[in-house]
Write an enzyme that holds these catalytic residues in place. Structure first.
Site, PDB file in Angstrom:
ATOM      1  N   SER A  90      -1.264   4.098  -4.292  1.00  0.00           N
ATOM      2  CA  SER A  90      -2.270   4.188  -3.259  1.00  0.00           C
ATOM      3  C   SER A  90      -2.264   5.522  -2.513  1.00  0.00           C
ATOM      4  O   SER A  90      -3.104   5.755  -1.645  1.00  0.00           O
ATOM      5  CB  SER A  90      -2.070   3.048  -2.255  1.00  0.00           C
ATOM      6  OG  SER A  90      -0.790   3.153  -1.640  1.00  0.00           O
TER       7      SER A  90
ATOM      8  N   LYS B  30      -0.581  10.937   4.152  1.00  0.00           N
ATOM      9  CA  LYS B  30      -1.272   9.704   3.786  1.00  0.00           C
ATOM     10  C   LYS B  30      -1.608   8.944   5.066  1.00  0.00           C
ATOM     11  O   LYS B  30      -0.768   8.826   5.972  1.00  0.00           O
ATOM     12  CB  LYS B  30      -0.359   8.870   2.891  1.00  0.00           C
ATOM     13  CG  LYS B  30      -0.953   7.556   2.405  1.00  0.00           C
ATOM     14  CD  LYS B  30       0.034   6.848   1.480  1.00  0.00           C
ATOM     15  CE  LYS B  30      -0.503   5.541   0.934  1.00  0.00           C
ATOM     16  NZ  LYS B  30       0.450   4.908  -0.013  1.00  0.00           N
TER      17      LYS B  30
ATOM     18  N   SER C  19       3.346   3.843  -5.682  1.00  0.00           N
ATOM     19  CA  SER C  19       2.209   4.476  -5.013  1.00  0.00           C
ATOM     20  C   SER C  19       2.394   5.944  -4.683  1.00  0.00           C
ATOM     21  O   SER C  19       1.435   6.602  -4.266  1.00  0.00           O
ATOM     22  CB  SER C  19       1.858   3.708  -3.733  1.00  0.00           C
ATOM     23  OG  SER C  19       1.329   2.447  -4.045  1.00  0.00           O
TER      24      SER C  19
END
Length: 465
Positions: free
Chosen positions: A155, A80, A179
């Site tokens: 996210s 990420k 997330s």
């Protein structure tokens, strides 16, 4: 025989160890698949193809020379893009950090490399892990490989999409209020929010210091355990890091769950927020499987979900604004609309609001500990609905997001929480359940998840991308 891109970390690792699979072939297969499908998925911000192939060739030589490092050696993973990488831009999907090139790897990246993992690239996120899918950022939002019109969850959106589509064998995400677990649920994979303090966040761009976690996302709970073995451990560079007795999470994940006492928090998804009929059906079917494996299920009452959500919301907004205050005051126009709205909400909070939220956190954590005293694990919902259409998520209110979740209790308490797929809806979209445990009993959550996955056939189904 499954395609190379469909191999789990565990299976690919066994083949590499036996010398019947080359890390070069595995990396090459994933690069070819990225070339074929990621133009539609948008899961990668930055692909490190040349570096990955060079590392794969090095891994192949080392393994042939007898230097095999373990089950992650030669395994391609993605990060990420809030997780810092030496010499490679870490953008957080924001104009603010578009040119940010760290001088060092985050601790988790360094540990993955030490275990032999190969970094394939940086994956899409929401801006600074704050907001929802946005189209006013330097890169487009990721799409769900089960249906490209659907939201991935956030996210850690690119991480969920890339693992589900077979573009990486595993990925790292971060989780402040769900997330890791929401993209895992919406993309039909496994995702673990580890115990707070178990995995270092040094070198991970923060959102809310007291709620942030970094953890693994993969096709199976077993794969998450293999990644956690490499990542977990004390790090003095993270003030929240905890020195605990080391565990072998992959070995612990093979524990028989017969006789385990597992609580079921039904009111989260039956009364506090009523789950869709499809989600409810999936969880009930999963509970039946766990009973069949010998687990003893008991209904558990915790404080209402709204109490957890409100506490987490105040903490996230206040701490998030503290992180961004300087840039927000000097460069507000460089943030996207969703992130800007959420940061502004944090600016409106008072010190007393934050202190009261921390006091409430203590009370909620005590209630959780009391409820778990005679239990091994806990089951509840993760998301309460199927993935929404992505165009319905934009724009969304900063204070009332459209995705309904039962995630925040485990950020507030710091307890481990794992999401696994429990089937597909009538629309062919993933369904999920959430498995939690006592703080630092991550191995218990992984064992329950692995036992469920091995007793069902959902891991044999891949997105029809």
């Amino acid at each position: 025989m499954p395609a190379l891109t469909d191999l789990t970390i565990a299976e690919a690792g066994r083949r590499i160890a036996r010398g019947v699979l080359s890390p070069v072939d595995l990396v090459s297969a994933q690069l070819e698949r990225i070339e074929a499908v990621d133009g539609r998925l948008h899961s990668f911000i930055r692909l490190l193809a040349k570096d990955a192939l060079r590392e794969a060739r090095r891994a192949e030589r080392t393994i042939r020379a007898g230097g095999y490092l373990g089950p992650l050696h030669g395994i391609p993973v993605g990060l990420k893009d809030v997780i810092e990488t030496k010499g490679v831009a870490t953008t957080a999907q924001s104009k603010i950090h578009e040119q940010h090139v760290p001088a060092a790897d985050a601790t988790v990246v360094r540990r993955l490399r030490a275990a032999g993992a190969i970094i394939l690239g940086k994956l899409t996120t929401h801006e600074f892990a704050i907001g929802g899918p946005s189209f006013d950022l330097p890169w487009p939002p990721a799409r769900n490989p089960w249906n490209l019109d659907r939201f991935t969850g956030g996210s850690s959106s690119g991480s969920g999409a890339a693992v589900a589509a077979g573009l990486v064998s595993g990925a790292l995400g971060t989780d402040t209020g769900g997330s890791i677990r929401t993209p895992a649920a919406f993309c039909g994979i496994a995702g673990l929010k580890p115990s707070y303090g178990l995995v270092s966040r040094a070198g991970v761009i923060p959102l809310a210091f007291s709620l942030d976690h970094c953890g693994p996302m993969a096709w199976t709970a077993e794969d998450c355990a293999l990644m956690l073995d490499a990542m977990a451990g004390f790090d003095p560079a993270d003030p929240a890091s905890v020195s605990v007795r080391p565990q072998r999470y992959a070995r612990h994940a093979k524990t028989d769950i017969a006789g385990m006492r597992i609580g079921v928090v039904r009111h989260f998804y039956e009364r506090d927020l009523e789950a869709s009929a499809e989600v409810h059906r999936g969880i009930e079917a999963a509970l039946k499987v766990l009973r069949g494996l010998g687990a003893k299920l008991v209904t558990v009452e915790l404080p209402r979900l709204a109490e957890w959500d409100t506490c987490a919301l105040v903490l996230t907004h206040a701490e998030g604004y503290a992180v961004h205050e300087s840039n927000f005051k000097s460069r507000p126009g460089s943030y996207g609309k969703v992130a800007r709205e959420r940061l502004l909400a944090g600016a409106m909070l008072r010190a007393s609001d934050y202190i009261q939220a921390q006091r409430q956190r203590r009370r909620l954590s005590v209630r959780y500990a009391e409820a778990m005293a005679n239990l091994d694990g806990l089951i509840t919902a993760s998301v309460l609905d199927e993935p929404s259409r992505i165009d319905e998520m934009v724009p969304w209110s900063s204070l009332k997001p459209r995705q309904r979740m039962a995630s925040t209790p485990f950020n507030v308490t710091g307890a481990p929480a794992l999401v696994v797929c429990v089937g597909l809806s009538s629309n062919g979209l993933p369904l999920a359940m959430q498995i939690a445990a006592k703080p630092f009993d991550d191995g218990i959550a992984l064992a329950i998840g692995r036992a469920y996955e091995r007793a069902t056939n959902w891991r044999s189904l891949r997105p029809p991308l």
